[in-house]
Design an enzyme around this catalytic site. Structure first.
Site, PDB file in Angstrom:
ATOM      1  N   LYS A 116      -7.700  24.484  38.180  1.00 17.40           N
ATOM      2  CA  LYS A 116      -6.583  23.574  37.898  1.00 17.40           C
ATOM      3  C   LYS A 116      -6.795  22.839  36.586  1.00 17.40           C
ATOM      4  O   LYS A 116      -5.839  22.603  35.844  1.00 17.40           O
ATOM      5  CB  LYS A 116      -6.389  22.579  39.045  1.00 17.40           C
ATOM      6  CG  LYS A 116      -5.836  23.245  40.299  1.00 17.40           C
ATOM      7  CD  LYS A 116      -5.286  22.255  41.304  1.00 17.40           C
ATOM      8  CE  LYS A 116      -4.684  23.012  42.483  1.00 17.40           C
ATOM      9  NZ  LYS A 116      -4.021  22.161  43.451  1.00 17.40           N
ATOM     10  N   LYS A 199      -2.598  34.649  43.582  1.00 20.74           N
ATOM     11  CA  LYS A 199      -1.917  34.095  44.753  1.00 20.74           C
ATOM     12  C   LYS A 199      -0.562  33.510  44.338  1.00 20.74           C
ATOM     13  O   LYS A 199      -0.397  33.069  43.196  1.00 20.74           O
ATOM     14  CB  LYS A 199      -2.789  33.030  45.445  1.00 20.74           C
ATOM     15  CG  LYS A 199      -2.916  31.714  44.703  1.00 20.74           C
ATOM     16  CD  LYS A 199      -3.445  30.601  45.620  1.00 20.74           C
ATOM     17  CE  LYS A 199      -3.289  29.246  44.934  1.00 20.74           C
ATOM     18  NZ  LYS A 199      -3.500  28.095  45.768  1.00 20.74           N
ATOM     19  N   LYS A 202       2.648  27.435  42.946  1.00 23.81           N
ATOM     20  CA  LYS A 202       3.717  26.779  42.180  1.00 23.81           C
ATOM     21  C   LYS A 202       3.310  26.560  40.731  1.00 23.81           C
ATOM     22  O   LYS A 202       4.152  26.531  39.862  1.00 23.81           O
ATOM     23  CB  LYS A 202       4.176  25.487  42.841  1.00 23.81           C
ATOM     24  CG  LYS A 202       3.122  24.450  42.975  1.00 23.81           C
ATOM     25  CD  LYS A 202       3.718  23.226  43.638  1.00 23.81           C
ATOM     26  CE  LYS A 202       2.624  22.314  44.126  1.00 23.81           C
ATOM     27  NZ  LYS A 202       1.924  22.802  45.307  1.00 23.81           N
TER      28      LYS A 202
HETATM   29  N1  AQP Z   1      -0.467  31.892  48.199  1.00 21.61           N
HETATM   30  C1  AQP Z   1      -0.919  31.287  49.285  1.00 21.61           C
HETATM   31  N2  AQP Z   1      -1.236  32.011  50.374  1.00 21.61           N
HETATM   32  C2  AQP Z   1      -1.695  31.409  51.511  1.00 21.61           C
HETATM   33  N3  AQP Z   1      -1.835  30.075  51.634  1.00 21.61           N
HETATM   34  C3  AQP Z   1      -1.516  29.303  50.580  1.00 21.61           C
HETATM   35  N4  AQP Z   1      -1.528  27.960  50.377  1.00 21.61           N
HETATM   36  C4  AQP Z   1      -1.103  27.689  49.123  1.00 21.61           C
HETATM   37  N5  AQP Z   1      -0.816  28.838  48.483  1.00 21.61           N
HETATM   38  C5  AQP Z   1      -1.050  29.865  49.353  1.00 21.61           C
HETATM   39  C6  AQP Z   1      -1.924  26.992  51.393  1.00 21.61           C
HETATM   40  O1  AQP Z   1      -0.873  26.029  51.502  1.00 21.61           O
HETATM   41  C7  AQP Z   1      -1.434  24.807  51.984  1.00 21.61           C
HETATM   42  C8  AQP Z   1      -0.848  23.656  51.228  1.00 21.61           C
HETATM   43  O2  AQP Z   1      -1.440  23.607  49.975  1.00 21.61           O
HETATM   44  P1  AQP Z   1      -1.226  22.502  48.924  1.00 21.61           P
HETATM   45  O3  AQP Z   1      -0.387  21.416  49.383  1.00 21.61           O
HETATM   46  O4  AQP Z   1      -2.566  22.183  48.362  1.00 21.61           O
HETATM   47  O5  AQP Z   1      -0.407  23.329  47.959  1.00 21.61           O
HETATM   48  P2  AQP Z   1      -0.972  23.852  46.684  1.00 21.61           P
HETATM   49  O6  AQP Z   1      -2.366  24.402  46.824  1.00 21.61           O
HETATM   50  O7  AQP Z   1      -0.732  22.771  45.721  1.00 21.61           O
HETATM   51  O8  AQP Z   1       0.000  25.046  46.519  1.00 21.61           O
HETATM   52  P3  AQP Z   1      -0.106  25.907  45.312  1.00 21.61           P
HETATM   53  O9  AQP Z   1       1.164  26.596  45.119  1.00 21.61           O
HETATM   54  O10 AQP Z   1      -1.351  26.721  45.433  1.00 21.61           O
HETATM   55  O11 AQP Z   1      -0.243  24.798  44.187  1.00 21.61           O
HETATM   56  P4  AQP Z   1      -1.042  24.913  42.889  1.00 21.61           P
HETATM   57  O12 AQP Z   1      -0.433  26.027  42.136  1.00 21.61           O
HETATM   58  O13 AQP Z   1      -0.777  23.553  42.276  1.00 21.61           O
HETATM   59  O14 AQP Z   1      -2.465  25.165  43.237  1.00 21.61           O
HETATM   60  C9  AQP Z   1      -2.956  24.932  51.836  1.00 21.61           C
HETATM   61  O15 AQP Z   1      -3.510  25.111  53.114  1.00 21.61           O
HETATM   62  C10 AQP Z   1      -3.129  26.165  51.020  1.00 21.61           C
HETATM   63  O16 AQP Z   1      -4.321  26.835  51.359  1.00 21.61           O
END
Ligand code: AQP
Length: 337
Positions: A116, A199, A202
């Site tokens: 990140k 993966k 967002k």
């Molecule tokens: N691609 C994915 N497949 C399976 N599980 C996923 N999670 C996120 N992406 C995938 C799971 O969603 C839950 C919530 O996660 P979060 O609130 O931390 O969301 P995030 O990680 O911010 O989502 P993103 O899209 O992955 O954000 P960025 O791009 O900012 O890192 C968690 O349980 C996560 O494992």
């Protein structure tokens, strides 16, 4: 709610208006199932959200949106405790104690921070982003959770949580339950529709690679139909040879309950187009009622806020007890009231 059930805790960030399909299949879907079998605590983690810059009005709106989507996905406030992290101040309080127990070196090894911060440019990454896994440790330990349902990307943080729980218990006496990750293998990682090597995320996915649950279903159907596959023709689950098709099969199988081998049989001799068209329809059939239920909660913010207020009250009762015990063990002088 039977208190002899194992305890479960998980959170989701209100950092985007809409959840994506990876969030739902990797995490939220398990949350809904586990409210039947566990004493479940689920939260919208707004403290985590501000580890990257947020517009205040958007953050507030996204927090309600996240709660509405969780309810829309099937969380029932009578069967689980749903709350907003900042409504329970004990998270930040125990977070500080855990910060002081974590080695700088071990925090530096967290790959999510590396990923990140690399995206933002290392100089712009905040100390909050660096220490967010430690706040997450406090989130989990406050509730004495036995299990933490997450996607694969969070496994390393749960391992760190276990280490810290054991360290605290070793140093100060038995205080915290040591939690285990609860990762459903099949949906642990939902991949980007345009780049099945990464993966669905967002921050990393291009708009065509990510399915946002609150988008117009037509838009999502189009994205599914134009998902990147391979030059072959055979519909077969093979994560290394056919990552795009395998990802579509995982999504299809999870949304319908049909086994992957059943689907392979169903599409024997048929082209990729048929699979994509059917999956687009399956998705639209699932997402349409989800969107309608979510909208009902968004249209009634009073009910939504009162669900969250009750949730925070229930959460605080548990969190305050754990924090008091941890403060005492650490040697803080109790405040006289
Ligand atoms: N691609 C994915 N497949 C399976 N599980 C996923 N999670 C996120 N992406 C995938 C799971 O969603 C839950 C919530 O996660 P979060 O609130 O931390 O969301 P995030 O990680 O911010 O989502 P993103 O899209 O992955 O954000 P960025 O791009 O900012 O890192 C968690 O349980 C996560 O494992």
């Amino acid at each position: 709610m039977a208190s002899d059930r194992p305890r479960v805790l998980s959170g989701i960030q209100p950092t985007a208006g809409s959840f994506h399909l990876g969030n739902y299949l990797g995490a939220v879907r398990q949350w809904v199932a586990m409210q039947e079998t566990h004493d479940a605590f689920y939260m919208v983690v707004d403290l985590h959200a501000i580890t990257v810059p947020q517009d205040p009005a958007e953050l507030r709106a996204n927090t309600r949106l996240a709660a509405a989507q969780l309810l829309g996905a099937g969380l029932d406030p009578d069967r689980c405790t749903l709350f907003v992290q900042s409504h329970v101040p004990e998270h930040a309080q125990l977070g500080w104690v855990m910060n002081c127990l974590t080695g700088f070196g071990e925090a530096s090894r967290m790959t999510q921070f590396k990923d990140k911060s690399a995206k933002q440019g290392a100089d712009r990454a905040t100390v909050g982003l660096f220490t967010y896994p430690i706040l997450q440790i406090a989130d989990i330990l406050l509730y004495q959770a036995n299990a933490v349902p997450v996607g694969e990307d969070q496994r390393q943080h749960i391992e760190l949580t276990r280490d810290l729980a054991e360290r605290f218990n070793g140093r100060y006496g038995q205080t915290f339950t040591v939690p285990a990750p609860y990762i459903v293998k099949e949906t642990a990682k939902i991949f980007d529709l345009q780049d099945p090597a990464i993966k669905m995320s967002k921050s990393a996915s291009a708009p065509k690679g990510i399915i946002n649950l609150l988008d117009e279903p037509k838009t999502s159907a189009k994205k599914i139909k134009s998902a990147v596959t391979d030059t072959g023709t055979e519909i077969r689950f093979d994560e290394t040879g056919k990552p795009g098709i395998s990802n579509l099969l995982t999504i299809y199988s999870t949304l319908t309950g049909a086994g992957v081998s059943e689907l392979e049989k169903k599409y024997e001799g048929k082209g990729y187009g048929a699979l994509k068209t059917d999956l687009a329809e399956v998705f639209v059939d699932w997402v349409t009622p989800f969107r309608a239920r979510t909208q009902e909660f968004l249209d009634d913010p009073e009910t939504l806020d009162s669900i969250l207020a009750k949730g925070a009250e229930k959460a605080r009762a548990v969190a305050a007890e754990t924090l008091a015990q941890a403060y005492d063990r650490v040697g803080f002088l109790p405040a006289k009231h």
